[in-house]
Write a protein that holds these residues in place. Structure first.
Motif, short mmCIF file in Angstrom:
data_model
loop_
_atom_site.label_atom_id
_atom_site.label_comp_id
_atom_site.label_asym_id
_atom_site.label_seq_id
_atom_site.Cartn_x
_atom_site.Cartn_y
_atom_site.Cartn_z
N ALA A 81 0.83 -1.21 -0.08
CA ALA A 81 -0.06 0.00 0.07
C ALA A 81 0.75 1.27 0.08
O ALA A 81 0.48 2.41 -0.66
N PRO A 82 1.94 1.37 0.60
CA PRO A 82 2.85 2.66 0.51
C PRO A 82 3.36 3.01 -0.79
O PRO A 82 3.51 4.33 -1.00
N PHE A 83 3.47 1.87 -1.64
CA PHE A 83 4.21 2.36 -2.91
C PHE A 83 3.60 2.08 -4.04
O PHE A 83 3.78 2.25 -5.25
N ARG A 108 -3.17 8.20 1.09
CA ARG A 108 -3.28 7.96 -0.37
C ARG A 108 -4.45 7.44 -1.02
O ARG A 108 -5.19 6.55 -0.40
N VAL A 109 -4.82 7.65 -2.50
CA VAL A 109 -5.86 7.02 -2.92
C VAL A 109 -4.90 5.88 -4.00
O VAL A 109 -4.16 6.28 -4.85
N ILE A 110 -5.44 4.72 -3.94
CA ILE A 110 -4.75 3.53 -4.80
C ILE A 110 -5.68 3.22 -5.54
O ILE A 110 -6.82 3.01 -5.96
N ASP A 111 -4.96 3.30 -7.01
CA ASP A 111 -5.53 2.91 -8.23
C ASP A 111 -5.73 1.33 -8.51
O ASP A 111 -4.73 0.82 -8.19
N CYS A 112 -6.98 1.04 -8.99
CA CYS A 112 -7.07 -0.37 -9.16
C CYS A 112 -7.84 -0.78 -10.48
O CYS A 112 -8.50 0.11 -10.90
N LEU A 113 -7.57 -1.98 -10.77
CA LEU A 113 -8.15 -2.31 -12.13
C LEU A 113 -9.04 -3.68 -11.70
O LEU A 113 -8.42 -4.46 -10.63
#
Ligand SMILES: *Cc1c(COP(=O)(O)O)cnc(C)c1O
Length: 219
Positions: A81-83, A108-113
């Motif tokens: 999650a940090p990077f 942060r906001v994490i992008d996903c598919l």
């Protein structure tokens, strides 16, 4: 095995012409191979295993964009999650919620598919159309704060039957178009690997994940 520099430049320019992102899949390959491709300008790398990706990331330049392309267990999300740049294979709401939670902890906001099951093989992970509809619905209504669903990912059948492969990619593209208004921008359709990326490109891929053509066969 040195990286295949010639193949890299060839594939890269072919993809650049079509504005398609190349993710170099470096799973099982040593840090030195990633560094070699990095020095040629490559920045997007894909890994399948959490520990391996975290280990490599800690030894390589910070401007590498790490794509997690394997099956992700909820209890391991916190390690990347940090990077992580893009988690490509989300196939449950539980996982998506955990990613949002860990994204929140990291501020942060994490992008996903979302990974859709398009192949004939039963062993591959991924959502069917009902599962996809359910998650897209929940995302729309619940709007988890620290995760962004920006598109779809899929793997075609491992078969020499290229027409089957093409039809599977076509189906994924159709689903992608259907949900396009609901994806976070810039939206992404990730399809195509070493053996089938040209077909994927013809069928509308925006991102390909290529390993063996660049790094050689894996053991
Ligand atoms: C390993 C892998 C790839 C790359 O496979 P190659 O055939 O080596 O190009 C692409 N996508 C996923 C999800 C993978 O696991």
């Amino acid at each position: 095995m040195p990286v295949n520099t010639e193949a890299y430049f060839e594939i890269k320019s072919e993809l650049d012409r079509n504005r398609i992102t190349l993710v170099a899949v470096s799973k099982t390959k040593p840090v030195a191979d990633i560094q070699a491709l990095y020095e040629l300008g490559q920045r997007d790398f894909g890994e399948n295993y959490v520990q391996e990706m975290a280990e490599k990331a800690s030894q390589l330049p910070a401007d590498i964009r790490w794509h997690f392309i394997g099956h992700l267990q909820t209890n391991k999300v916190k390690l990347i999650a940090p990077f992580v740049q893009l988690i490509q294979a989300v196939d449950s709401l539980k996982l998506l919620n955990e990613i949002s939670k860990q994204g929140g902890r990291q501020g942060r906001v994490i992008d996903c598919l979302l990974q859709v099951h398009i192949a004939q093989e039963e062993t591959k992970f991924g959502l069917d159309e009902t599962g996809l509809a359910e998650i897209m619905n929940r995302v729309k209504t619940e709007k988890p704060a620290n995760v962004r669903v920006s598109g779809l990912m899929g793997m075609a059948s491992l078969t020499g039957d290229l027409q089957t492969v093409r039809e599977e990619f076509r189906r994924l593209k159709r689903l992608y178009d259907e949900y396009l208004p609901d994806f976070a921008a810039p939206s992404i359709l990730s399809m195509g690997m070493s053996s089938d990326y040209r077909i994927a490109v013809e069928e509308g891929s925006g991102m390909v994940r290529i390993g063996s053509l660049l790094f050689g066969e894996r053991n």
